[in-house]
Design a protein around this motif. Structure first.
Motif, PDB file in Angstrom:
ATOM      1  N   HIS A 182      21.695 120.651  50.239  1.00 24.94           N
ATOM      2  CA  HIS A 182      21.857 121.587  51.350  1.00 24.94           C
ATOM      3  C   HIS A 182      20.674 121.518  52.312  1.00 24.94           C
ATOM      4  CE1 HIS A 182      23.627 124.975  53.311  1.00 24.94           C
ATOM      5  NE2 HIS A 182      22.411 125.448  53.445  1.00 24.94           N
ATOM      6  N   PHE A 183      19.471 121.351  51.756  1.00 26.60           N
ATOM      7  CA  PHE A 183      18.262 121.341  52.582  1.00 26.60           C
ATOM      8  C   PHE A 183      17.982 119.978  53.220  1.00 26.60           C
ATOM      9  CE2 PHE A 183      16.408 125.112  50.080  1.00 26.60           C
ATOM     10  CZ  PHE A 183      16.674 125.997  51.110  1.00 26.60           C
ATOM     11  N   THR A 184      18.700 118.926  52.789  1.00 27.68           N
ATOM     12  CA  THR A 184      18.389 117.588  53.302  1.00 27.68           C
ATOM     13  C   THR A 184      19.016 117.378  54.681  1.00 27.68           C
ATOM     14  OG1 THR A 184      18.419 116.783  51.042  1.00 27.68           O
ATOM     15  CG2 THR A 184      18.525 115.111  52.749  1.00 27.68           C
ATOM     16  N   PRO A 185      18.218 116.956  55.682  1.00 24.17           N
ATOM     17  CA  PRO A 185      18.799 116.692  57.005  1.00 24.17           C
ATOM     18  C   PRO A 185      19.869 115.610  56.923  1.00 24.17           C
ATOM     19  CG  PRO A 185      16.395 116.693  57.099  1.00 24.17           C
ATOM     20  CD  PRO A 185      16.771 116.747  55.650  1.00 24.17           C
ATOM     21  N   LYS A 186      20.964 115.804  57.663  1.00 22.72           N
ATOM     22  CA  LYS A 186      22.126 114.911  57.530  1.00 22.72           C
ATOM     23  C   LYS A 186      21.979 113.676  58.437  1.00 22.72           C
ATOM     24  CE  LYS A 186      23.891 117.788  54.627  1.00 22.72           C
ATOM     25  NZ  LYS A 186      22.788 117.906  53.694  1.00 22.72           N
ATOM     26  N   LEU A 187      20.962 112.880  58.131  1.00 20.78           N
ATOM     27  CA  LEU A 187      20.664 111.703  58.959  1.00 20.78           C
ATOM     28  C   LEU A 187      21.759 110.640  58.888  1.00 20.78           C
ATOM     29  CD1 LEU A 187      16.885 111.014  58.205  1.00 20.78           C
ATOM     30  CD2 LEU A 187      17.889 111.978  60.269  1.00 20.78           C
ATOM     31  N   LEU A 188      22.529 110.652  57.796  1.00 16.06           N
ATOM     32  CA  LEU A 188      23.540 109.600  57.617  1.00 16.06           C
ATOM     33  C   LEU A 188      24.966 110.158  57.716  1.00 16.06           C
ATOM     34  CD1 LEU A 188      21.794 107.654  54.712  1.00 16.06           C
ATOM     35  CD2 LEU A 188      21.936 106.955  57.097  1.00 16.06           C
ATOM     36  N   ALA A 189      25.105 111.288  58.393  1.00 16.91           N
ATOM     37  CA  ALA A 189      26.444 111.882  58.532  1.00 16.91           C
ATOM     38  C   ALA A 189      27.379 110.891  59.208  1.00 16.91           C
ATOM     39  CB  ALA A 189      26.351 113.163  59.353  1.00 16.91           C
ATOM     40  N   GLY A 190      28.565 110.738  58.648  1.00 15.44           N
ATOM     41  CA  GLY A 190      29.561 109.849  59.249  1.00 15.44           C
ATOM     42  C   GLY A 190      29.410 108.395  58.825  1.00 15.44           C
ATOM     43  N   LYS A 191      28.372 108.072  58.059  1.00 14.09           N
ATOM     44  CA  LYS A 191      28.174 106.673  57.630  1.00 14.09           C
ATOM     45  C   LYS A 191      28.791 106.457  56.245  1.00 14.09           C
ATOM     46  CE  LYS A 191      25.382 105.298  60.991  1.00 14.09           C
ATOM     47  NZ  LYS A 191      26.173 104.975  62.162  1.00 14.09           N
ATOM     48  N   ARG A 192      29.322 105.257  56.073  1.00 17.51           N
ATOM     49  CA  ARG A 192      29.841 104.876  54.748  1.00 17.51           C
ATOM     50  C   ARG A 192      28.870 103.876  54.133  1.00 17.51           C
ATOM     51  NH1 ARG A 192      36.042 104.016  56.362  1.00 17.51           N
ATOM     52  NH2 ARG A 192      36.647 106.194  56.350  1.00 17.51           N
ATOM     53  N   ILE A 193      28.460 104.164  52.910  1.00 15.77           N
ATOM     54  CA  ILE A 193      27.463 103.304  52.257  1.00 15.77           C
ATOM     55  C   ILE A 193      27.994 102.821  50.916  1.00 15.77           C
ATOM     56  CG2 ILE A 193      25.109 103.152  51.373  1.00 15.77           C
ATOM     57  CD1 ILE A 193      24.190 105.162  53.236  1.00 15.77           C
ATOM     58  N   LEU A 194      27.863 101.532  50.703  1.00 14.45           N
ATOM     59  CA  LEU A 194      28.222 100.951  49.406  1.00 14.45           C
ATOM     60  C   LEU A 194      26.917 100.524  48.731  1.00 14.45           C
ATOM     61  CD1 LEU A 194      30.721  99.970  47.700  1.00 14.45           C
ATOM     62  CD2 LEU A 194      30.356  97.749  48.713  1.00 14.45           C
ATOM     63  N   ILE A 195      26.761 100.933  47.469  1.00 15.32           N
ATOM     64  CA  ILE A 195      25.520 100.621  46.737  1.00 15.32           C
ATOM     65  C   ILE A 195      25.887 100.000  45.391  1.00 15.32           C
ATOM     66  CG2 ILE A 195      23.470 101.649  45.633  1.00 15.32           C
ATOM     67  CD1 ILE A 195      23.619 103.913  47.731  1.00 15.32           C
ATOM     68  N   THR A 196      25.232  98.885  45.051  1.00 13.73           N
ATOM     69  CA  THR A 196      25.388  98.372  43.685  1.00 13.73           C
ATOM     70  C   THR A 196      24.158  98.788  42.898  1.00 13.73           C
ATOM     71  OG1 THR A 196      24.321  96.244  44.168  1.00 13.73           O
ATOM     72  CG2 THR A 196      26.726  96.345  44.417  1.00 13.73           C
ATOM     73  N   ALA A 197      24.345  99.066  41.597  1.00  7.77           N
ATOM     74  CA  ALA A 197      23.209  99.556  40.805  1.00  7.77           C
ATOM     75  C   ALA A 197      23.321  99.114  39.352  1.00  7.77           C
ATOM     76  CB  ALA A 197      23.163 101.077  40.874  1.00  7.77           C
ATOM     77  N   GLY A 198      22.176  99.066  38.688  1.00 10.69           N
ATOM     78  CA  GLY A 198      22.149  98.764  37.250  1.00 10.69           C
ATOM     79  C   GLY A 198      22.101  97.277  36.973  1.00 10.69           C
ATOM     80  N   ALA A 199      22.240  96.959  35.694  1.00 10.04           N
ATOM     81  CA  ALA A 199      22.213  95.560  35.260  1.00 10.04           C
ATOM     82  C   ALA A 199      23.639  95.064  35.085  1.00 10.04           C
ATOM     83  CB  ALA A 199      21.485  95.474  33.924  1.00 10.04           C
ATOM     84  N   THR A 200      23.843  93.769  35.198  1.00 12.59           N
ATOM     85  CA  THR A 200      25.164  93.252  34.830  1.00 12.59           C
ATOM     86  C   THR A 200      25.118  92.772  33.383  1.00 12.59           C
ATOM     87  OG1 THR A 200      24.653  91.081  35.722  1.00 12.59           O
ATOM     88  CG2 THR A 200      25.844  92.607  37.163  1.00 12.59           C
ATOM     89  N   LEU A 201      26.302  92.664  32.810  1.00 14.79           N
ATOM     90  CA  LEU A 201      26.448  92.326  31.397  1.00 14.79           C
ATOM     91  C   LEU A 201      27.385  91.130  31.324  1.00 14.79           C
ATOM     92  CD1 LEU A 201      25.516  93.880  28.798  1.00 14.79           C
ATOM     93  CD2 LEU A 201      27.762  94.938  28.789  1.00 14.79           C
TER      94      LEU A 201
END
Ligand code: CTP
Length: 397
Positions: A182-201
């Motif tokens: 709630h307190f975080t400024p919405k700098l990325l409003a309207g943006k779509r972000i894809l993130i990959t994370a972790g290790a592969t197996l």
């Protein structure tokens, strides 16, 4: 959340005991917490506990003349950046819906005015499931929503009375995350972000695999903070023991090949792609369906090269803004810069494996066309914030 002032209102319900942990978490996150309790709340938990945890006197009495020239309801609502009621009982929700003001907490909620931007009101209901489902409560909740009041939860599960259903207050960690968002400024409003994370197996047989030591902490922190900043986040997770942050789409893809397929399936609509996953560069040429027995004195594994997901995304027509990660053991800036140019990335995040992999804190350096930007040593949530602010500035320019 440093320097934010929050009024935490506690009303009468068994979940009031969880408010103690919530205060501890809020204070630890740097929030200045002023606790206000109703008389009923004091039947469940003492103001002394809340005073000790918040480091401030707790206000209960409407007629307390010690603050605000005898007008504590005005004083408290004017200095607050937000008011959170947790737990919010059915009775207190009814009061809010009707605009009643017969004790300090209800009066200060009313005195904050109706401007959700000036002093937002967040409410975390907690009650028995029948009380929650009662049409009167549902009508009151609808009214709060119409009045732009943010209703957080409730959760479903086992209740103090032994019944099971909707009505549990959200856990303190979840409420902290929602207040943070709630307190975080919405700098990325309207943006779509894809993130990959972790290790592969990469499976060798049904029980053995080629993997690496990536924990997923950086990718998950980025996903959470991006969501807090208003982005629509899709997280493609490899191997990790972490729980996906609330409010984001989480897709599991354990092997490099599965991760490639999942990324390509979702990439077209994305504005930003952040490849944080430690994707295996090689996988076994064949994966045995049955467990391999130790019959031979030595075993040779043949590995084949995997597709480079980030490099392939970066050369797509209409590619999103691509960000890579370079985890190195030596020649950090040189190797990371080489990866940035080889994969044609506007931005790469460089980190030394000994100072980042698997850890909660890290040292990282951002590399873009303007040069290198070393960030101060910090926890991964703070770093995620810095990285995303940097990305948002790059996109704005
Ligand atoms: N990456 C990817 N797909 C791969 C390999 C890596 O998307 N098959 C991404 C990672 O998520 C990271 C960056 O590329 O953002 C890392 O670059 P890379 O050159 O592949 O790093 P390493 O795999 O560590 O390479 P090397 O072993 O050569 O250092």
């Amino acid at each position: 959340m440093q320097n934010k002032h929050l009024v935490l209102g506690i009303t009468g319900g068994i979940a009031a005991y969880k408010a103690a942990e919530l205060v501890r978490l809020l204070v630890k996150a740097g929030i200045d917490v002023q606790v206000v309790m109703t008389a009923a709340a004091c039947q469940f938990i003492t103001p002394v506990t809340m005073q000790a945890l918040s480091g401030k006197p707790v206000f209960i009495d409407m007629w307390d003349s010690s603050i605000g020239n005898g007008m504590p309801h005005i004083e408290l609502s004017r200095v607050a950046d937000a008011i959170l009621i947790a737990p919010a009982s059915a009775d207190f929700i009814a009061k809010l819906a009707q605009g009643r003001a017969d004790d300090l907490l209800s009066t200060l909620c009313l005195a904050r005015g109706s401007d959700q931007k000036a002093c937002p009101l967040l409410v975390a209901p907690a009650m028995n499931k029948q009380m929650w489902e009662n049409p009167a409560t549902q009508r009151n909740i609808q009214q709060l929503k119409l009045d732009q009041i943010l209703v957080l939860g409730p959760d479903a599960g086992e209740q103090a009375c032994g019944e099971i259903g909707l009505g549990r207050m959200l856990e303190p960690e979840t409420l902290l995350a929602l207040v943070n968002a709630h307190f975080t400024p919405k700098l990325l409003a309207g943006k779509r972000i894809l993130i990959t994370a972790g290790a592969t197996l990469e499976m060798i047989d049904p029980v053995r695999a080629v993997t690496n030591l990536s924990s997923g902490k950086m990718g998950y922190s980025l996903a959470k903070v991006a969501h807090d900043m208003g982005a629509e986040v899709t997280l493609i997770s490899g191997e990790t023991s972490l729980t996906a942050p609330i409010g984001i789409r989480n897709i599991e893809a354990k092997s490099a090949a599965n991760m490639y397929t999942a990324v390509m399936e979702h990439i077209i609509t994305q504005d930003i792609f952040i490849a944080v996953a430690a994707v295996a560069d090689y996988s076994p040429a064949t994966s045995s369906e049955q467990k391999i027995k130790k019959n031979a004195a030595a075993l040779t594994l043949e590995l084949q090269r995997n597709k480079d997901i980030l490099a392939e995304v970066a050369i797509l027509p209409n590619a999103p803004f691509c960000v890579g990660f370079a985890a190195e053991t030596e020649h950090l800036i040189e190797y990371a810069s080489q990866k940035r140019s080889a994969k044609k990335l506007p931005l790469i995040v460089a980190n030394l494996i000994s100072e980042s992999m698997g850890k909660d804190n890290a040292n990282i350096t951002l590399i873009d066309d303007a040069g290198t930007h070393a960030l101060p040593f910090a926890d991964k949530t703070t770093l995620a914030h810095e990285i995303l602010v940097h990305i948002s500035n790059m996109l704005a320019n």
